[in-house]
Design a protein around this motif. Structure first.
Motif, PDB file in Angstrom:
ATOM      1  N   UNK A  76     -36.285 -23.029  -8.078  1.00 44.87           N
ATOM      2  CA  UNK A  76     -37.744 -23.035  -8.208  1.00 44.87           C
ATOM      3  C   UNK A  76     -38.409 -23.150  -6.842  1.00 44.87           C
ATOM      4  N   UNK A  77     -37.792 -23.893  -5.937  1.00 45.97           N
ATOM      5  CA  UNK A  77     -38.387 -24.076  -4.611  1.00 45.97           C
ATOM      6  C   UNK A  77     -38.204 -22.854  -3.714  1.00 45.97           C
ATOM      7  N   UNK A  78     -37.000 -22.244  -3.761  1.00 46.97           N
ATOM      8  CA  UNK A  78     -36.698 -21.176  -2.801  1.00 46.97           C
ATOM      9  C   UNK A  78     -36.550 -19.809  -3.423  1.00 46.97           C
ATOM     10  N   UNK A  79     -36.342 -19.759  -4.756  1.00 45.63           N
ATOM     11  CA  UNK A  79     -36.157 -18.470  -5.405  1.00 45.63           C
ATOM     12  C   UNK A  79     -34.758 -17.923  -5.273  1.00 45.63           C
ATOM     13  N   UNK A  80     -33.814 -18.721  -4.764  1.00 47.06           N
ATOM     14  CA  UNK A  80     -32.447 -18.244  -4.558  1.00 47.06           C
ATOM     15  C   UNK A  80     -31.479 -19.124  -5.327  1.00 47.06           C
ATOM     16  N   UNK A  81     -30.492 -18.507  -5.964  1.00 50.33           N
ATOM     17  CA  UNK A  81     -29.495 -19.297  -6.709  1.00 50.33           C
ATOM     18  C   UNK A  81     -28.189 -18.515  -6.779  1.00 50.33           C
ATOM     19  N   UNK A  82     -27.476 -18.450  -5.666  1.00 54.23           N
ATOM     20  CA  UNK A  82     -26.241 -17.669  -5.677  1.00 54.23           C
ATOM     21  C   UNK A  82     -25.097 -18.309  -4.894  1.00 54.23           C
ATOM     22  N   UNK A  83     -25.131 -19.647  -4.731  1.00 54.86           N
ATOM     23  CA  UNK A  83     -24.027 -20.352  -4.088  1.00 54.86           C
ATOM     24  C   UNK A  83     -23.684 -21.610  -4.866  1.00 54.86           C
ATOM     25  N   UNK A  84     -22.512 -22.206  -4.531  1.00 62.46           N
ATOM     26  CA  UNK A  84     -22.034 -23.359  -5.289  1.00 62.46           C
ATOM     27  C   UNK A  84     -22.370 -24.685  -4.610  1.00 62.46           C
ATOM     28  N   UNK A  85     -22.299 -25.743  -5.400  1.00 60.11           N
ATOM     29  CA  UNK A  85     -22.499 -27.094  -4.891  1.00 60.11           C
ATOM     30  C   UNK A  85     -21.203 -27.862  -5.088  1.00 60.11           C
ATOM     31  N   UNK A  86     -20.737 -28.522  -4.039  1.00 63.37           N
ATOM     32  CA  UNK A  86     -19.540 -29.347  -4.122  1.00 63.37           C
ATOM     33  C   UNK A  86     -19.855 -30.562  -4.989  1.00 63.37           C
ATOM     34  N   UNK A  87     -18.994 -30.816  -5.962  1.00 63.20           N
ATOM     35  CA  UNK A  87     -19.228 -31.895  -6.918  1.00 63.20           C
ATOM     36  C   UNK A  87     -19.440 -33.244  -6.217  1.00 63.20           C
ATOM     37  N   UNK A  88     -18.720 -33.493  -5.114  1.00 63.63           N
ATOM     38  CA  UNK A  88     -18.836 -34.794  -4.460  1.00 63.63           C
ATOM     39  C   UNK A  88     -20.225 -35.012  -3.871  1.00 63.63           C
ATOM     40  N   UNK A  89     -20.941 -33.923  -3.575  1.00 64.13           N
ATOM     41  CA  UNK A  89     -22.288 -34.052  -3.017  1.00 64.13           C
ATOM     42  C   UNK A  89     -23.330 -34.421  -4.065  1.00 64.13           C
ATOM     43  N   UNK A  90     -22.918 -34.477  -5.313  1.00 66.45           N
ATOM     44  CA  UNK A  90     -23.864 -34.785  -6.387  1.00 66.45           C
ATOM     45  C   UNK A  90     -23.882 -36.270  -6.743  1.00 66.45           C
ATOM     46  N   UNK A  91     -22.880 -37.009  -6.291  1.00 64.66           N
ATOM     47  CA  UNK A  91     -22.782 -38.415  -6.686  1.00 64.66           C
ATOM     48  C   UNK A  91     -23.934 -39.235  -6.109  1.00 64.66           C
TER      49      UNK A  91
END
Length: 540
Positions: A76-91
């Motif tokens: 919603x902020x950038x209009x881009x959604x095509x890469x992954x997020x490392x699970x550990x960065x979500x904790x």
């Protein structure tokens, strides 16, 4: 329904006052925010515990939901959604959200609506567009994400912003603190220093086999033959799915892709170009994104089938190979490689390599599907060889380099001490000449302050010198590459006229620094109540 209430709020508050509601994403905590596809690289079972937050277990299911919310926010902020997020960065963000809830922080529907109003992706001609909002919602609903889930992601963002403001609200700044801050920032020091670099003394190190053997025995724990892995890898190159992706590039799909990813088509001034001007680029990027998605889905299907088939099989390797043959998929045999490698041959995927290292311990040698830069991968761990202590002949070159480095460092520091002792015995008026005559070192006279760094290498000497009175000498200051000595020649006070003219500016700067310190203190307190469990990520 929440969506009906939000629609009502959008119409009721049609006049948006920018600046009345600040988007503050907490950078120190959410710095990991990167565009990503929905469905991060999480492993089953989802109930597997990842960490503990305020005494309660945090599961992969909890983090999957957090990952989805983060990706929605980023989209919603950038209009881009095509890469992954490392699970550990979500904790970390998950724990922040729990802290906000425990502090009674909530986000009303009105606040969610106000946050959405200022999102660039939802604006047309500088104003919020209900049409764009509904189009985005429709896209998420097709992906299985409801309007309520979408709005709850924005609600999370609002809550984290309010948490940040709550932390900063307790900061108090006094005029005296600001003045002291300015004096520290712009007060200068004139220093003369000598830098003794270990490299200068390498040729002076005698090569002594006995001493080198002693050095090896003393530091034996530092010399280890790294653990190794070997694996089979099936690759799903994105290029192999371009033809299929091109068939999906209809006019309607391309226009929808353009609207959902307008930031990809900004000109050099940051303005979104009209669709007609970038139609070719839109099609190209659509095909790239769709090829990646198709390849990744195929990889997920293969990984799931392989995991099930291999699980109970007696000859697991042959079962994996047979599945690949049936799917007409090529198998890459990696050979042995270090377990901490990030690249193996042409496979540049640290995530895959980490999963290969964890797979055998999890009871199944098959990894998850892992999207990479040019392909998605599924791996099968063949063997894992444990790390072991190295023999001297296996690390002879490294040992020689380490021994010479250690001895030259010692010689540099001994030389610095000898010269300091000699200079100390001189009268202050004789020191300048003595500094100039020093050998095997670099001598410089310089001015430095908090806002003006000293010459490269003299940072440690400066830190020691600023604590002195003019005319005093530092002790020998160890540096990573040797040692330094210095004399404080003069303290130069800050220009207070500049301070009086810009007092408001420096008050704001100092406030920001104290607010950041408050955030760090909060984060430290949070760390005492939220922690990761020492365990490998479970495999699918």
């Amino acid at each position: 329904m929440i969506i009906k209430k939000l629609n009502g709020l959008f119409h009721k508050h049609s006049r948006w006052l920018f600046g009345g509601f600040t988007v503050v994403i907490i950078v120190s905590f959410l710095g990991f925010l990167t565009p990503g596809q929905f469905g991060c690289d999480f492993s089953d079972p989802e109930s597997h515990e990842f960490g503990v937050a305020f005494g309660k277990p945090v599961t992969y299911r909890d983090l999957r939901e957090m990952g989805r919310n983060v990706q929605i926010i980023n989209h919603v902020m950038s209009g881009v959604s095509n890469r992954e997020i490392d699970v550990q960065n979500l904790f970390g963000p998950y724990c922040l959200l729990q802290a906000a809830e425990r502090m009674g922080i909530v986000a009303s529907d009105k606040e969610v609506a106000e946050m959405l109003r200022q999102m660039p992706t939802l604006q047309k001609d500088g104003k919020f567009s209900m049409e764009l909002y509904n189009e985005m919602l429709a896209g998420y609903q097709k992906a299985g994400i409801s309007a309520e889930e979408f709005n709850n992601a924005i609600r999370m963002m609002v809550m984290l912003n309010k948490l940040d403001r709550e932390i900063a609200a307790g900061v108090v700044v006094t005029p005296g603190e600001v003045e002291s801050f300015y004096r520290r920032l712009y007060g200068k020091y004139r220093i003369k220093g000598a830098l003794f670099n270990a490299d200068t003394f390498k040729d002076k190190v005698p090569r002594d086999a006995r001493k080198m053997q002693e050095f090896f025995e003393k530091n034996r724990s530092e010399y280890v033959i790294q653990a190794k892995l070997s694996a089979l890898v099936v690759a799903f190159p994105y290029a192999g799915f371009k033809a299929e992706a091109a068939k999906a590039a209809t006019a309607a799909e391309l226009e929808k892709f353009y609207k959902a990813n307008t930031a990809l088509f900004d000109d050099k001034d940051g303005k979104t170009q009209e669709y007609a001007k970038v139609a070719g680029e839109v099609k190209k990027k659509f095909i790239e994104a769709r090829s990646r998605d198709l390849a990744t889905r195929r990889a997920y299907d293969f990984a799931s089938a392989a995991y099930e088939a291999v699980g109970e099989a007696e000859n697991k390797v042959e079962v994996f190979r047979e599945l690949a043959r049936k799917g007409k998929l090529d198998i890459i045999e990696t050979g042995r490689f270090d377990i901490d490698a990030t690249v193996v041959g042409k496979i540049n995927s640290p995530v895959l390599i980490r999963q290969l290292g964890a797979a055998l311990n999890a009871g199944n040698p098959v990894t998850n599907a892992v999207p990479g830069d040019d392909a998605a991968y599924v791996g099968f761990t063949l063997e894992q060889i444990a790390a072991r202590p190295a023999m001297l002949n296996e690390v002879a070159k490294q040992l020689n380099d380490d021994y010479v480095a250690a001895e030259s460092l010692k010689l540099a520091r001994e030389a610095a001490k000898a010269e300091l002792d000699r200079i100390k015995a001189l009268k202050p008026a004789e020191r300048a000449k003595a500094f100039a005559a020093l050998k095997n070192c670099k001598v410089e006279e310089f001015e430095a302050s908090v806002s003006q760094m000293p010459p490269a290498g003299f940072e440690y000497a400066m830190q020691a010198a600023v604590r002195l009175h003019p005319g005093e000498l530092t002790p020998v200051v160890d540096t990573p590459n040797g040692a330094a000595i210095a004399e404080l020649l003069e303290r130069i006070p800050a220009d207070m006229k500049e301070f009086e003219a810009k007092k408001a500016l420096y008050t704001g700067i100092f406030r920001q620094r104290k607010e950041q310190m408050a955030r760090l203190a909060f984060e430290e307190e949070l760390g005492s109540q939220c922690y990761l469990l020492e365990q490998q990520q479970p495999q699918q």
